[in-house]
Design an enzyme around this catalytic site. Structure first.
Site, PDB file in Angstrom:
ATOM      1  N   ASP A 189      44.177 106.465  56.967  1.00 46.72           N
ATOM      2  CA  ASP A 189      43.436 105.790  55.903  1.00 46.72           C
ATOM      3  C   ASP A 189      42.034 105.401  56.365  1.00 46.72           C
ATOM      4  O   ASP A 189      41.225 104.950  55.565  1.00 46.72           O
ATOM      5  CB  ASP A 189      44.200 104.541  55.436  1.00 46.72           C
ATOM      6  CG  ASP A 189      45.077 104.838  54.238  1.00 46.72           C
ATOM      7  OD1 ASP A 189      44.978 105.963  53.703  1.00 46.72           O
ATOM      8  OD2 ASP A 189      45.862 103.967  53.826  1.00 46.72           O
ATOM      9  N   ASP A 213      57.315  97.076  52.057  1.00 44.95           N
ATOM     10  CA  ASP A 213      58.604  97.450  52.646  1.00 44.95           C
ATOM     11  C   ASP A 213      59.754  96.622  52.045  1.00 44.95           C
ATOM     12  O   ASP A 213      60.704  97.174  51.483  1.00 44.95           O
ATOM     13  CB  ASP A 213      58.557  97.322  54.174  1.00 44.95           C
ATOM     14  CG  ASP A 213      57.811  96.079  54.641  1.00 44.95           C
ATOM     15  OD1 ASP A 213      57.383  95.283  53.794  1.00 44.95           O
ATOM     16  OD2 ASP A 213      57.689  95.889  55.859  1.00 44.95           O
TER      17      ASP A 213
HETATM   18  O1  LIG Z   1      45.685 100.582  53.647  1.00 43.10           O
HETATM   19  C1  LIG Z   1      46.468 100.632  54.596  1.00 43.10           C
HETATM   20  C2  LIG Z   1      46.904  99.500  55.310  1.00 43.10           C
HETATM   21  C3  LIG Z   1      47.782  99.645  56.378  1.00 43.10           C
HETATM   22  N1  LIG Z   1      48.209 100.877  56.737  1.00 43.10           N
HETATM   23  C4  LIG Z   1      49.137 101.049  57.888  1.00 43.10           C
HETATM   24  O2  LIG Z   1      50.286 100.281  57.669  1.00 43.10           O
HETATM   25  C5  LIG Z   1      50.831  99.854  58.890  1.00 43.10           C
HETATM   26  C6  LIG Z   1      51.138  98.369  58.857  1.00 43.10           C
HETATM   27  O3  LIG Z   1      49.970  97.648  58.624  1.00 43.10           O
HETATM   28  P1  LIG Z   1      49.520  96.388  59.537  1.00 43.10           P
HETATM   29  O4  LIG Z   1      48.169  95.971  59.101  1.00 43.10           O
HETATM   30  O5  LIG Z   1      49.772  96.707  60.952  1.00 43.10           O
HETATM   31  O6  LIG Z   1      50.505  95.285  58.997  1.00 43.10           O
HETATM   32  P2  LIG Z   1      51.517  94.354  59.819  1.00 43.10           P
HETATM   33  O7  LIG Z   1      51.441  93.006  59.208  1.00 43.10           O
HETATM   34  O8  LIG Z   1      51.384  94.503  61.265  1.00 43.10           O
HETATM   35  O9  LIG Z   1      52.839  95.115  59.358  1.00 43.10           O
HETATM   36  C7  LIG Z   1      54.067  94.537  59.039  1.00 43.10           C
HETATM   37  O10 LIG Z   1      54.129  94.288  57.649  1.00 43.10           O
HETATM   38  C8  LIG Z   1      53.902  95.441  56.812  1.00 43.10           C
HETATM   39  C9  LIG Z   1      54.001  94.997  55.363  1.00 43.10           C
HETATM   40  O11 LIG Z   1      55.185  94.287  55.134  1.00 43.10           O
HETATM   41  C10 LIG Z   1      54.896  96.535  57.151  1.00 43.10           C
HETATM   42  O12 LIG Z   1      54.640  97.680  56.386  1.00 43.10           O
HETATM   43  C11 LIG Z   1      54.793  96.876  58.627  1.00 43.10           C
HETATM   44  O13 LIG Z   1      55.704  97.885  58.993  1.00 43.10           O
HETATM   45  C12 LIG Z   1      55.074  95.614  59.441  1.00 43.10           C
HETATM   46  O14 LIG Z   1      54.951  95.904  60.832  1.00 43.10           O
HETATM   47  C13 LIG Z   1      49.842 100.234  59.992  1.00 43.10           C
HETATM   48  O15 LIG Z   1      50.337 101.380  60.665  1.00 43.10           O
HETATM   49  C14 LIG Z   1      48.587 100.558  59.210  1.00 43.10           C
HETATM   50  O16 LIG Z   1      47.843 101.544  59.853  1.00 43.10           O
HETATM   51  C15 LIG Z   1      47.791 101.996  56.040  1.00 43.10           C
HETATM   52  O17 LIG Z   1      48.162 103.124  56.376  1.00 43.10           O
HETATM   53  N2  LIG Z   1      46.935 101.852  54.991  1.00 43.10           N
END
Ligand SMILES: O=c1ccn([C@@H]2O[C@H](COP(=O)(O)OP(=O)(O)O[C@H]3O[C@H](CO)[C@@H](O)[C@H](O)[C@H]3O)[C@@H](O)[C@H]2O)c(=O)[nH]1
Ligand SMILES: [Mn+2]
Length: 488
Positions: free
Chosen positions: A153, A464
């Site tokens: 992204d 999720d």
């Molecule tokens: O527009 C976006 C935003 C995020 N991501 C990806 O989504 C994942 C999770 O995003 P992150 O910003 O790391 O969120 P976290 O708060 O760390 O993630 C937790 O919370 C998210 C939402 O509940 C879950 O999807 C994740 O698996 C969980 O680890 C990462 O691999 C990002 O690269 C995208 O691909 N596109």
């Protein structure tokens, strides 16, 4: 226990069990404790009510203090009660991948599409994303059945460059992992670990190759561009040319690039590692974006991968993975097959959530930054009831489950996206590539059911939890997780 797990006292002619579950030993104590605690809460609330209404105090101040204590205790009692479901029947699961080969035939090793999401090359360094992908490519599973789809992204040429380098390195890394039967298949974790590394020229060579790749990728990131010295062939140049002057992170056409592990690859048959085994597919996808269409963050990215993979490989099983996680158990696909190939679970199993572990927290973790409670302990409790939530990473879905429940399936707009569609064109064919670009474009989802009835659901920041919640509300199916061992 269900399915093959039921066979506790199986005879020698019965097929060996593939999985089992057992209640945790502390369950009886949990229940007893809950009864005692509940009685104490009732007594406390009764006391508050008595003070307030039966023997009201005269002063307004003491009345308001008692009232606020009563309200606070009610809130705390509600919070306590709502967490008790986790403690009532937690279970532990176990799989027996060693029995799998005796039960299923080679053709039953179905395709596995792996989705990795990344969103920013500066916050999520491409070398980490590459390590995640390499750890999944090196699974102990027929390599021709694995396809890794990376959603970028960040729309970054730096991430694409890192994957081009990783594809070449993978030709050496995969046979190395198999030959030495190593557990940590993320090269970074393997080279940094304290395990006894083999002292052979082979080890030194592979380590040097990894370091070379790392230096190259980091150099490109420092410079913030892929300069000519790093472009080795015409195909690479063509790919990088898609980053035109008007290309910005939030506004650009779709980029889909199938990685070449070797020089020029015309079809799958010459896409081999150095030991002569076929390589897994590795596909970079940066979905089309425009300032005027909503992109729905990670859920949107996952839905694009769902469609692009449907067009290219359409594997019946999907594994979603965040770019900051990696797999540390190469047998994970075999473990998931222990559940997925059990006929008794065919209609009831929508996904398997593996326990999630956060890396890089301090060793003693006194503030519980590992979030053990929501990601490892509570899911065991939900597993004993109706099944845990999807937590975004380390989760295996049946593709079918994302297209309505078995009794009322939701058909996608074009037949090529249906989970039943059989892919009969090579992934590098022009037809496949143009359809993949079409379904990844920013306006594709307008007036469709994506995000509402099919795929990962929109409308929540925690896509999720929301997706698993909606799946359950819609079709009431049971799901479960395997929560033994730490696979990611
Ligand atoms: O527009 C976006 C935003 C995020 N991501 C990806 O989504 C994942 C999770 O995003 P992150 O910003 O790391 O969120 P976290 O708060 O760390 O993630 C937790 O919370 C998210 C939402 O509940 C879950 O999807 C994740 O698996 C969980 O680890 C990462 O691999 C990002 O690269 C995208 O691909 N596109
Ligand atoms: Mn994260």
């Amino acid at each position: 226990m269900e399915g093959r797990g039921l066979r506790a006292g199986f005879t020698t002619d019965a097929p060996p069990p593939l999985h089992m579950s057992e209640p945790l030993r502390r369950t009886a104590f949990n229940r007893l404790f809950a009864v005692v605690y509940f009685s104490a809460i009732l007594a406390l609330l009764y006391r508050h009510v008595r003070n307030l209404f039966l023997h009201p105090t005269t002063s307004f101040l003491s009345f308001s203090i008692t009232l606020s204590l009563f309200i606070s205790d009610l809130v705390l009692a509600f919070m306590w009660a709502s967490a008790q479901a986790f403690r009532m029947s937690p279970i532990r699961r176990k799989e027996f991948p060693q029995n799998l080969k005796r039960i299923i035939k080679d053709k039953d090793f179905v395709g596995l599409d792996v989705f990795i999401c990344t969103a920013d090359p500066y916050k999520e360094p491409p070398m980490n994303v590459v390590n995640t992908a390499l750890s999944l490519m090196a699974y102990d599973y027929p390599t021709e059945e694995i396809s890794i789809y990376v959603s970028d992204d960040g729309g970054s040429v730096l991430t694409l460059f890192a994957f081009m380098e990783a594809a070449k390195f993978a030709r050496h890394w995969l046979p190395f992992c198999r030959e030495h039967n190593i557990m940590e298949r993320s090269p970074h974790v393997y080279f940094c670990s304290n395990y006894q590394h083999p002292s052979s020229p082979h080890f030194d060579k592979i380590k040097m190759m990894y370091e070379d790749m790392k230096v190259k990728v980091e150099h490109v990131i420092d410079k913030d561009e892929v300069t000519d010295e790093y472009i080795t062939d015409h195909q690479q140049r063509q790919a990088f040319n898609k980053w035109t002057k008007s290309f910005t992170r939030m506004d650009h056409p779709t980029v889909i690039q199938i990685m070449n592990h070797d020089q020029i690859i015309l079809d799958k048959s010459n896409d081999k590692d150095i030991s002569g085994r076929l390589m897994p597919n590795l596909i970079y996808v940066s979905r089309g974006k425009s300032k005027t269409s909503p992109h729905h963050f990670k859920a949107g990215a996952l839905n694009v991968l769902l469609r692009v993979s449907a067009v290219m490989t359409n594997a019946p099983i999907i594994l979603t993975q965040d770019c900051d996680m990696y797999s540390n158990d190469p047998q994970t696909p075999l473990r998931m097959l222990c559940y997925l190939s059990d006929p008794a679970l065919k209609s009831s199993l929508a996904f398997i959530q593996f326990p999630q572990r956060f890396h890089g927290v301090n060793k003693d973790d006194i503030y519980d930054n590992e979030y053990k409670l929501p990601f490892q302990i509570n899911p065991m409790g939900l597993d004993g009831l109706k099944g845990p939530n999807y937590v975004g990473s380390g989760c295996v879905f049946r593709r079918r489950a994302l297209f309505g429940d078995p009794s009322t399936p939701v058909a996608p707009e074009i037949p090529e996206l249906s989970p039943e569609h059989v892919v009969n064109k090579p992934i590098r064919s022009q037809e496949t590539l143009s359809l993949a670009h079409h379904v990844a474009s920013c306006n594709y989802e307008n007036e469709t059911k994506w995000g509402s009835k099919t795929g990962f659901r929109y409308g929540s920041l925690v896509e999720d939890f929301y997706t698993s919640y909606r799946l359950r509300c819609e079709d009431g199916r049971a799901y479960f997780a395997t929560l033994r061992g730490l696979h990611f």
